[in-house]
Design a protein around this motif. Structure first.
Motif, PDB file in Angstrom:
ATOM      1  N   GLU A  19       0.815  -1.210   0.000  1.00 28.05           N
ATOM      2  CA  GLU A  19       0.000   0.000   0.000  1.00 28.05           C
ATOM      3  C   GLU A  19       0.852   1.264   0.000  1.00 28.05           C
ATOM      4  OE1 GLU A  19      -0.413  -2.543   1.927  1.00 28.05           O
ATOM      5  OE2 GLU A  19      -2.394  -3.337   1.438  1.00 28.05           O
ATOM      6  N   THR A  20       2.045   1.185   0.592  1.00 29.90           N
ATOM      7  CA  THR A  20       2.874   2.386   0.668  1.00 29.90           C
ATOM      8  C   THR A  20       4.094   2.312  -0.238  1.00 29.90           C
ATOM      9  OG1 THR A  20       4.120   1.476   2.536  1.00 29.90           O
ATOM     10  CG2 THR A  20       2.209   2.846   3.050  1.00 29.90           C
ATOM     11  N   GLU A  21       4.665   1.115  -0.406  1.00 35.49           N
ATOM     12  CA  GLU A  21       5.888   1.003  -1.188  1.00 35.49           C
ATOM     13  C   GLU A  21       5.632   1.414  -2.636  1.00 35.49           C
ATOM     14  OE1 GLU A  21       9.950   0.302  -1.461  1.00 35.49           O
ATOM     15  OE2 GLU A  21       8.583   0.431   0.241  1.00 35.49           O
ATOM     16  N   GLY A  22       6.344   2.405  -3.123  1.00 33.08           N
ATOM     17  CA  GLY A  22       6.217   2.839  -4.496  1.00 33.08           C
ATOM     18  C   GLY A  22       5.046   3.762  -4.753  1.00 33.08           C
ATOM     19  N   ALA A  23       4.253   4.050  -3.725  1.00 30.69           N
ATOM     20  CA  ALA A  23       3.115   4.939  -3.916  1.00 30.69           C
ATOM     21  C   ALA A  23       3.585   6.385  -3.941  1.00 30.69           C
ATOM     22  CB  ALA A  23       2.098   4.733  -2.792  1.00 30.69           C
ATOM     23  N   ILE A  24       2.665   7.285  -4.299  1.00 30.43           N
ATOM     24  CA  ILE A  24       3.001   8.704  -4.308  1.00 30.43           C
ATOM     25  C   ILE A  24       3.243   9.151  -2.875  1.00 30.43           C
ATOM     26  CG2 ILE A  24       2.165  11.004  -4.861  1.00 30.43           C
ATOM     27  CD1 ILE A  24       0.480   9.745  -7.060  1.00 30.43           C
ATOM     28  N   ALA A  25       4.398   9.726  -2.609  1.00 32.47           N
ATOM     29  CA  ALA A  25       4.771  10.102  -1.255  1.00 32.47           C
ATOM     30  C   ALA A  25       4.287  11.504  -0.936  1.00 32.47           C
ATOM     31  CB  ALA A  25       6.287  10.008  -1.097  1.00 32.47           C
ATOM     32  N   HIS A  26       4.555  11.907   0.290  1.00 34.23           N
ATOM     33  CA  HIS A  26       4.288  13.276   0.700  1.00 34.23           C
ATOM     34  C   HIS A  26       5.010  14.220  -0.254  1.00 34.23           C
ATOM     35  CE1 HIS A  26       4.531  16.963   3.097  1.00 34.23           C
ATOM     36  NE2 HIS A  26       3.514  16.499   3.788  1.00 34.23           N
ATOM     37  N   ALA A  27       4.431  15.395  -0.460  1.00 32.01           N
ATOM     38  CA  ALA A  27       4.991  16.364  -1.407  1.00 32.01           C
ATOM     39  C   ALA A  27       6.441  16.696  -1.105  1.00 32.01           C
ATOM     40  CB  ALA A  27       4.148  17.640  -1.393  1.00 32.01           C
ATOM     41  N   LEU A  28       6.824  16.569   0.148  1.00 31.64           N
ATOM     42  CA  LEU A  28       8.201  16.842   0.549  1.00 31.64           C
ATOM     43  C   LEU A  28       9.191  15.962  -0.201  1.00 31.64           C
ATOM     44  CD1 LEU A  28      10.111  18.291   2.592  1.00 31.64           C
ATOM     45  CD2 LEU A  28       9.666  16.428   4.162  1.00 31.64           C
ATOM     46  N   PHE A  29       8.761  14.754  -0.597  1.00 38.97           N
ATOM     47  CA  PHE A  29       9.659  13.787  -1.219  1.00 38.97           C
ATOM     48  C   PHE A  29       9.527  13.764  -2.741  1.00 38.97           C
ATOM     49  CE2 PHE A  29       9.299  12.449   3.131  1.00 38.97           C
ATOM     50  CZ  PHE A  29      10.578  12.006   3.454  1.00 38.97           C
ATOM     51  N   ALA A  30       8.886  14.768  -3.304  1.00 40.30           N
ATOM     52  CA  ALA A  30       8.655  14.793  -4.751  1.00 40.30           C
ATOM     53  C   ALA A  30       9.956  14.723  -5.544  1.00 40.30           C
ATOM     54  CB  ALA A  30       7.865  16.042  -5.132  1.00 40.30           C
ATOM     55  N   ASP A  31      10.989  15.393  -5.063  1.00 38.32           N
ATOM     56  CA  ASP A  31      12.261  15.422  -5.783  1.00 38.32           C
ATOM     57  C   ASP A  31      13.344  14.600  -5.091  1.00 38.32           C
ATOM     58  OD1 ASP A  31      11.228  17.223  -7.727  1.00 38.32           O
ATOM     59  OD2 ASP A  31      11.529  18.888  -6.325  1.00 38.32           O
ATOM     60  N   ALA A  32      12.952  13.713  -4.188  1.00 33.31           N
ATOM     61  CA  ALA A  32      13.930  12.891  -3.462  1.00 33.31           C
ATOM     62  C   ALA A  32      14.550  11.868  -4.394  1.00 33.31           C
ATOM     63  CB  ALA A  32      13.250  12.184  -2.295  1.00 33.31           C
ATOM     64  N   PRO A  33      15.790  11.472  -4.142  1.00 30.08           N
ATOM     65  CA  PRO A  33      16.421  10.450  -4.987  1.00 30.08           C
ATOM     66  C   PRO A  33      15.642   9.139  -4.943  1.00 30.08           C
ATOM     67  CG  PRO A  33      18.033  11.530  -3.557  1.00 30.08           C
ATOM     68  CD  PRO A  33      16.684  11.965  -3.084  1.00 30.08           C
ATOM     69  N   SER A  34      15.734   8.388  -6.028  1.00 27.27           N
ATOM     70  CA  SER A  34      15.082   7.075  -6.079  1.00 27.27           C
ATOM     71  C   SER A  34      16.082   5.944  -5.977  1.00 27.27           C
ATOM     72  CB  SER A  34      14.286   6.946  -7.390  1.00 27.27           C
ATOM     73  OG  SER A  34      15.142   7.106  -8.513  1.00 27.27           O
ATOM     74  N   SER A  35      17.312   6.260  -5.594  1.00 34.01           N
ATOM     75  CA  SER A  35      18.369   5.244  -5.526  1.00 34.01           C
ATOM     76  C   SER A  35      18.117   4.260  -4.399  1.00 34.01           C
ATOM     77  CB  SER A  35      19.729   5.918  -5.315  1.00 34.01           C
ATOM     78  OG  SER A  35      19.770   6.573  -4.058  1.00 34.01           O
ATOM     79  N   VAL A  36      18.699   3.077  -4.544  1.00 31.20           N
ATOM     80  CA  VAL A  36      18.589   2.050  -3.514  1.00 31.20           C
ATOM     81  C   VAL A  36      19.206   2.541  -2.207  1.00 31.20           C
ATOM     82  CG1 VAL A  36      19.333  -0.266  -2.839  1.00 31.20           C
ATOM     83  CG2 VAL A  36      18.534   0.144  -5.167  1.00 31.20           C
ATOM     84  N   SER A  37      20.350   3.224  -2.293  1.00 28.45           N
ATOM     85  CA  SER A  37      21.045   3.675  -1.083  1.00 28.45           C
ATOM     86  C   SER A  37      20.211   4.695  -0.313  1.00 28.45           C
ATOM     87  CB  SER A  37      22.416   4.268  -1.436  1.00 28.45           C
ATOM     88  OG  SER A  37      22.266   5.392  -2.303  1.00 28.45           O
ATOM     89  N   PHE A  38      19.548   5.614  -1.028  1.00 30.95           N
ATOM     90  CA  PHE A  38      18.715   6.595  -0.337  1.00 30.95           C
ATOM     91  C   PHE A  38      17.503   5.924   0.293  1.00 30.95           C
ATOM     92  CE2 PHE A  38      15.063   9.473  -0.213  1.00 30.95           C
ATOM     93  CZ  PHE A  38      15.564  10.442   0.648  1.00 30.95           C
ATOM     94  N   ASN A  39      16.879   5.000  -0.415  1.00 30.47           N
ATOM     95  CA  ASN A  39      15.708   4.323   0.143  1.00 30.47           C
ATOM     96  C   ASN A  39      16.073   3.535   1.397  1.00 30.47           C
ATOM     97  OD1 ASN A  39      13.853   5.279  -1.726  1.00 30.47           O
ATOM     98  ND2 ASN A  39      14.270   3.637  -3.180  1.00 30.47           N
TER      99      ASN A  39
END
Length: 297
Positions: A19-39
């Motif tokens: 339900e949460t993994e890969g879903a649209i996140a809070h607007a704060l995370f709109a430009d957050a990296p999508s890398s494995v290390s950041f996640n």
């Protein structure tokens, strides 16, 4: 063993749900990296915050929190992690961000209100010229931090009451707690640190530190990846030669020579044996007699 690794399987499992993994996140995370290390970093910090919630009962009876936002990496990170948990349905508390503009020279007044409005966070910006008071009270060559902090805390308590908040939530992390412990140990002659949960002297507000298990280095990496608009903490020009800096350098040197010691030290603060210390107020040494049951350690 990392204190934050001792998390029951149920805590943090929700972070992996479909339900949460890969879903649209809070607007704060709109430009957050999508890398494995950041996640991985993000999930680790979220789990550590939830561990603090659980260990210290931070969510019991809480409905509305005032988040102290200085504009530094840690307070930005705190707000982001709380918003992330709130978006995931794991933090049933209303959040109000607050910055106290203390009148430091060249403070960029526009940065925080613009940023908070952009991400849609309820906030309050309060101006109180405590800087002039500190300049007047502190002798030439002295450091402003202690008095500045006390004045800031008093104003934040007032604002929390005015906003109907149950708690003041601050962005102190693992290193802040350890540095405070050694400051008290070396200079104050007492064993004390920053508690993760504290009732204020008036007894009407909690002070919470959800980042208690989070490493400063992780918070720095998180802030850099999120590209927070950082406001420097040295605007007042009173940061050189602080005792806290010496503690920070000492801990960093210990960690370099013996990796993992910071986690061990933090764990030690949660495993206290009064009978193996020297405080007769905490343990009845005078009443201890041969033949008594050995004290539990």
């Amino acid at each position: 063993m990392n204190i934050a690794a001792n998390i029951a399987p149920s805590i943090g499992d929700e972070l992996e749900t479909p339900e949460t993994e890969g879903a649209i996140a809070h607007a704060l995370f709109a430009d957050a990296p999508s890398s494995v290390s950041f996640n991985k970093l993000r999930k680790r910090l979220l789990r550590q915050v939830r561990q603090a919630f659980d260990d210290f009962g931070m969510l019991k009876g809480q409905k509305r929190w005032l988040i102290g936002l200085s504009g530094g990496k840690d307070s930005y990170g705190l707000l982001a992690l709380l918003l992330d948990l709130q978006w995931r349905g794991l933090l049933p508390v209303e959040l109000v961000a607050c910055n106290l503009d203390q009148g430091q020279p060249n403070f960029p007044k526009h940065i925080l209100p613009e940023y908070l409005a952009k991400i849609g966070v309820k906030h309050r910006i309060e101006y109180r010229d405590t800087y002039s008071i500190v300049k007047e009270k502190v002798p030439a060559g002295g450091t402003y931090c202690s008095l500045c902090s006390r004045l800031r805390r008093g104003n934040l308590y007032r604002i929390a009451r005015e906003e109907g908040c149950d708690a003041l939530v601050l962005g102190h992390h693992r290193e802040d707690i350890l540095e405070t412990f050694f400051m008290n140990f070396f200079h104050g002659g007492r064993l004390a640190s920053m508690p993760a949960k504290l009732l204020n002297d008036e007894g009407d507000l909690m002070v919470l530190r959800p980042l208690a298990y989070c490493a400063e280095d992780d918070m720095a990496k998180f802030a850099a990846a999120m590209q927070f608009p950082i406001i420097p903490c040295d605007l007042c020009g009173s940061q050189d030669g602080l005792q806290r800096n010496a503690m920070k350098d000492m801990l960093a040197d210990i960690e370099r020579r013996m990796p993992g010691r910071k986690d061990t030290m933090l764990r030690a603060l949660s495993h206290v044996n009064p009978s193996h210390l020297l405080d007769p107020k905490l343990f009845d040494f005078a009443g201890l007699m041969a033949g008594d049951a050995a004290p539990k350690t």
